[in-house]
Design a protein around this motif. Structure first.
Motif, short mmCIF file in Angstrom:
data_model
loop_
_atom_site.label_atom_id
_atom_site.label_comp_id
_atom_site.label_asym_id
_atom_site.label_seq_id
_atom_site.Cartn_x
_atom_site.Cartn_y
_atom_site.Cartn_z
N ALA A 6 2.36 -12.96 0.20
CA ALA A 6 1.22 -12.24 -0.14
C ALA A 6 0.48 -12.85 -0.95
CB ALA A 6 2.09 -10.89 -0.83
N ASP A 7 -0.74 -12.71 -0.63
CA ASP A 7 -1.69 -13.20 -1.60
C ASP A 7 -2.22 -12.20 -2.89
OD1 ASP A 7 -2.39 -15.85 -0.19
OD2 ASP A 7 -2.71 -14.24 1.25
N PHE A 8 -2.05 -11.01 -2.55
CA PHE A 8 -2.27 -9.88 -3.95
C PHE A 8 -0.99 -8.81 -3.31
CE2 PHE A 8 -5.35 -9.43 -0.24
CZ PHE A 8 -5.17 -8.38 -0.03
N VAL A 9 -1.02 -7.91 -4.26
CA VAL A 9 0.03 -6.64 -3.99
C VAL A 9 -1.09 -5.48 -4.08
CG1 VAL A 9 1.83 -5.62 -5.01
CG2 VAL A 9 1.78 -7.90 -5.28
N VAL A 10 -0.57 -4.47 -3.31
CA VAL A 10 -1.39 -3.31 -3.10
C VAL A 10 -0.62 -2.14 -3.20
CG1 VAL A 10 -3.07 -2.01 -1.72
CG2 VAL A 10 -2.87 -4.53 -1.45
N VAL A 11 -1.09 -1.26 -4.10
CA VAL A 11 -0.38 0.39 -4.30
C VAL A 11 -1.47 1.16 -4.38
CG1 VAL A 11 1.69 -0.71 -5.19
CG2 VAL A 11 -0.06 0.03 -6.69
N ASP A 12 -1.11 2.68 -4.41
CA ASP A 12 -2.01 3.69 -4.57
C ASP A 12 -1.28 4.73 -5.15
OD1 ASP A 12 -0.97 5.15 -2.33
OD2 ASP A 12 -2.96 5.67 -1.84
N GLY A 13 -2.00 5.86 -5.37
CA GLY A 13 -1.23 6.98 -6.22
C GLY A 13 -2.25 7.70 -7.00
N SER A 14 -1.77 8.87 -7.65
CA SER A 14 -2.44 9.74 -8.40
C SER A 14 -1.82 9.71 -9.86
CB SER A 14 -2.46 11.21 -7.90
OG SER A 14 -1.03 11.50 -7.81
N TYR A 16 0.77 -1.26 0.01
CA TYR A 16 -0.27 -0.05 0.05
C TYR A 16 0.86 1.27 0.17
CZ TYR A 16 -4.53 2.25 1.03
OH TYR A 16 -5.54 3.15 1.01
N LEU A 17 1.71 1.29 -0.78
CA LEU A 17 2.66 2.52 -1.24
C LEU A 17 2.00 3.57 -1.88
CD1 LEU A 17 6.21 0.86 -1.56
CD2 LEU A 17 5.79 2.80 0.03
N VAL A 18 2.25 4.93 -1.77
CA VAL A 18 1.92 5.61 -2.59
C VAL A 18 2.87 5.73 -3.74
CG1 VAL A 18 1.25 8.15 -3.05
CG2 VAL A 18 0.99 7.11 -0.85
N MET A 19 2.52 5.70 -4.94
CA MET A 19 3.50 5.69 -6.31
C MET A 19 3.67 7.11 -6.71
SD MET A 19 4.18 2.51 -5.99
CE MET A 19 5.01 2.11 -7.47
N GLU A 73 2.80 -13.50 -10.94
CA GLU A 73 1.38 -13.79 -11.02
C GLU A 73 0.16 -13.12 -10.05
OE1 GLU A 73 -0.05 -15.29 -13.70
OE2 GLU A 73 2.05 -14.85 -14.26
N LEU A 74 0.90 -12.69 -8.86
CA LEU A 74 0.02 -12.16 -8.02
C LEU A 74 -0.89 -10.80 -8.42
CD1 LEU A 74 2.59 -11.60 -4.80
CD2 LEU A 74 0.78 -13.39 -5.21
N PRO A 75 -2.13 -11.10 -8.14
CA PRO A 75 -3.01 -10.06 -8.58
C PRO A 75 -2.87 -8.88 -8.16
CG PRO A 75 -4.14 -11.86 -7.68
CD PRO A 75 -2.85 -11.98 -7.14
N LEU A 76 -2.87 -7.65 -8.86
CA LEU A 76 -2.62 -6.19 -8.43
C LEU A 76 -3.90 -5.45 -7.74
CD1 LEU A 76 -0.45 -3.58 -8.03
CD2 LEU A 76 -0.87 -3.44 -10.80
N TRP A 77 -3.83 -4.67 -6.97
CA TRP A 77 -4.96 -4.08 -6.39
C TRP A 77 -4.34 -2.57 -6.35
CZ3 TRP A 77 -7.95 -5.85 -1.72
CH2 TRP A 77 -8.34 -7.29 -1.83
N TRP A 78 -5.05 -1.57 -6.70
CA TRP A 78 -5.04 -0.09 -6.48
C TRP A 78 -5.77 0.19 -5.35
CZ3 TRP A 78 -1.70 3.73 -8.61
CH2 TRP A 78 -0.79 3.36 -9.63
#
Length: 467
Positions: free
Chosen positions: A279-287, A236-239, A319-324
């Motif tokens: 990890a079962d999925f990867v999470v990031v966020d940003g603008s 859950y990093l801000v990109m 192959e890990l799903p990517l979430w924003w």
């Protein structure tokens, strides 16, 4: 980005203010009350945090992907005029939109005001709302009670919401996460923390990715001990990105007309990715805009950042799903208000952002829903405020998100379709086997041929085509 309000309306459970008596007298009073028949924790606070709440729904067999949904913020439709709340519930029921809620702040009270004493009333209400609408509930494990970060037990300083727990309390936060998981056994998806809040190394002028990863790993193991089928994601990093002409702090490789990624963020991601317990999925966020709120080269082309960053993450995580967990295309003011664009303009840029995310390999995303408590309108919201009987009416962004979620669920195979326009930048297109989404990026009418069909699009029109 000013979007993380500190839940100013939450209850302040503050024993030290009780009749002005001293701390020692309060402690004695609590001890005596606990020993009396019917005594125990103060109102709204319990010691049975591990007891499942309510009647859990049957856990949805969604796997690590949940699709496109939204995050509840300080105000939402779990509270308000009954007619307005019912209107939102009816609209959401059957929509398939997953709903995300934090455990503290953004509509939730302090879940553990003092060690072993829990207050889940507000969180219960949000989880119950998701259950009532048949949604897949997602819980973000942020933020930490005050006693885990140097504050006084039994008190809540909402100005310190974004402070990380002290390292000696990482295990306590992991235990709280496990308590939450046992309380809501139908919640299968957990995101660890939010945007590295409090994890900044002042001395090295970089993210404290070692500290975050230690917290993440303890939470990950605690949740898997509760139930091996629980699904956990981070970091859950801000990109963040900077102006493309900037060289200091800028990535030499992840860049484009939209800017250059902040190399410190990429370093933090790579450390977590290499040292995570799992990890079962990867999470990031940003603008889509830069750290200085620049939309480069314009608001539509800036969304290409989502595609580039998503592809960068996917290349590192396989192959890990990517979430924003959050995605933004419109800069907001210090109150998180978005007033500068018309609603058609706003919806068109949001649609372009969703297209860019999907093209980069993102499979799940959450719209940060900036609801207001009251008022006649709500720019950028999914529905009107629920304070009056006529509230809770769906807004254009809700229609976009619901349609996008239904048309492009996880597992969708995207296709290239022929596009003919005077300028390729006139339109943005996303196509699957049964649906084509077309966005006019201009503030004037545009004619284009999409998938063999001639379209006369009005300014900022978003058009759905059946195939």
């Amino acid at each position: 980005m000013a979007r993380h309000e500190a839940n100013s309306g939450a209850r302040r459970w503050r024993l030290t203010a009780l009749l002005g008596v001293g701390a020692a007298a309060v402690a004695l009073l609590v001890t005596l009350l606990t020993a009396l028949p019917g005594g125990g924790a103060p109102s709204g606070t319990t010691s049975d945090g591990d007891r499942p709440h309510g009647t859990p729904a049957v856990p949805a067999d969604t796997g690590p992907d949940v699709g496109w949904g939204f995050t509840h913020t300080q105000f939402s439709a779990d509270d308000g005029d009954p007619a307005a709340v019912s209107r939102v519930e009816e609209r959401l029921t059957g929509s398939g939109l997953p709903q995300n809620q934090h455990i503290m702040g953004w509509g939730a009270d302090n879940p553990e005001p003092s060690e072993g004493r829990y207050d889940f009333a507000a969180l219960d209400r949000r989880i119950d709302f998701a259950r009532a609408t048949g949604a897949t509930p997602v819980v973000t494990l942020c933020c930490a009670p005050d006693w885990m970060k140097g504050g006084d037990p039994g008190s809540t300083d909402w100005s310190a919401l974004e402070t990380a727990p002290d390292p000696e309390h990482f295990a306590d936060f992991a235990a709280l996460a496990a308590t939450v998981a046992r309380r809501y056994p139908d919640v299968r998806h957990f995101v660890v923390w939010n945007e590295f809040k409090g994890f900044w190394n002042d001395t090295a002028a970089r993210w404290d990715y070692e500290g975050y990863t230690r917290l993440y790993n303890q939470v990950y193991r605690a949740l898997k001990k509760v139930d091996a089928d629980i699904l956990v994601g981070g970091p859950y990093l801000v990109m963040d990105s900077v102006d493309p002409r900037q060289t200091e702090l800028a990535s030499p490789t992840l860049k484009g007309p939209w800017g250059a990624a902040d190399q410190r963020v990429l370093d933090a991601f790579d450390y977590w990715n290499a040292h995570k317990a799992g990890a079962d999925f990867v999470v990031v966020d940003g603008s889509s805009y830069t750290r200085d709120d620049e939309l480069l080269p314009d608001e539509f082309a800036a969304t290409d950042k989502f595609t580039a960053v998503s592809a960068w993450v996917r290349a590192r995580t396989g192959e890990l799903p990517l979430w924003w967990a959050e995605y933004y295309v419109e800069p907001a003011d210090s109150n998180d208000d978005r007033e500068g664009w018309s609603e058609p303009h706003r919806v068109a840029v949001q649609a372009a952002g969703l297209i860019a995310l999907a093209r980069g390999g993102t499979t799940s995303g959450f719209y940060w829903n900036p609801e207001k408590e009251r008022g006649p309108d709500c720019p950028g919201c999914l529905w009107t405020p629920t304070d009056t009987p006529g509230g809770g009416t769906a807004l254009p962004l809700y229609d976009l998100l619901a349609r996008f979620s239904a048309a492009f669920p996880p597992g969708t195979r995207y296709e290239d379709v022929p596009v003919v326009a005077d300028d390729p930048a006139d339109v943005r297109v996303l196509a699957a086997a049964e649906t084509v989404l077309v966005v006019n990026t201009r503030d004037r009418p545009v004619t284009a041929e999409i998938d063999g069909r001639r379209l006369d699009l009005t300014a900022y029109e978003v058009r759905w085509l059946d195939r």
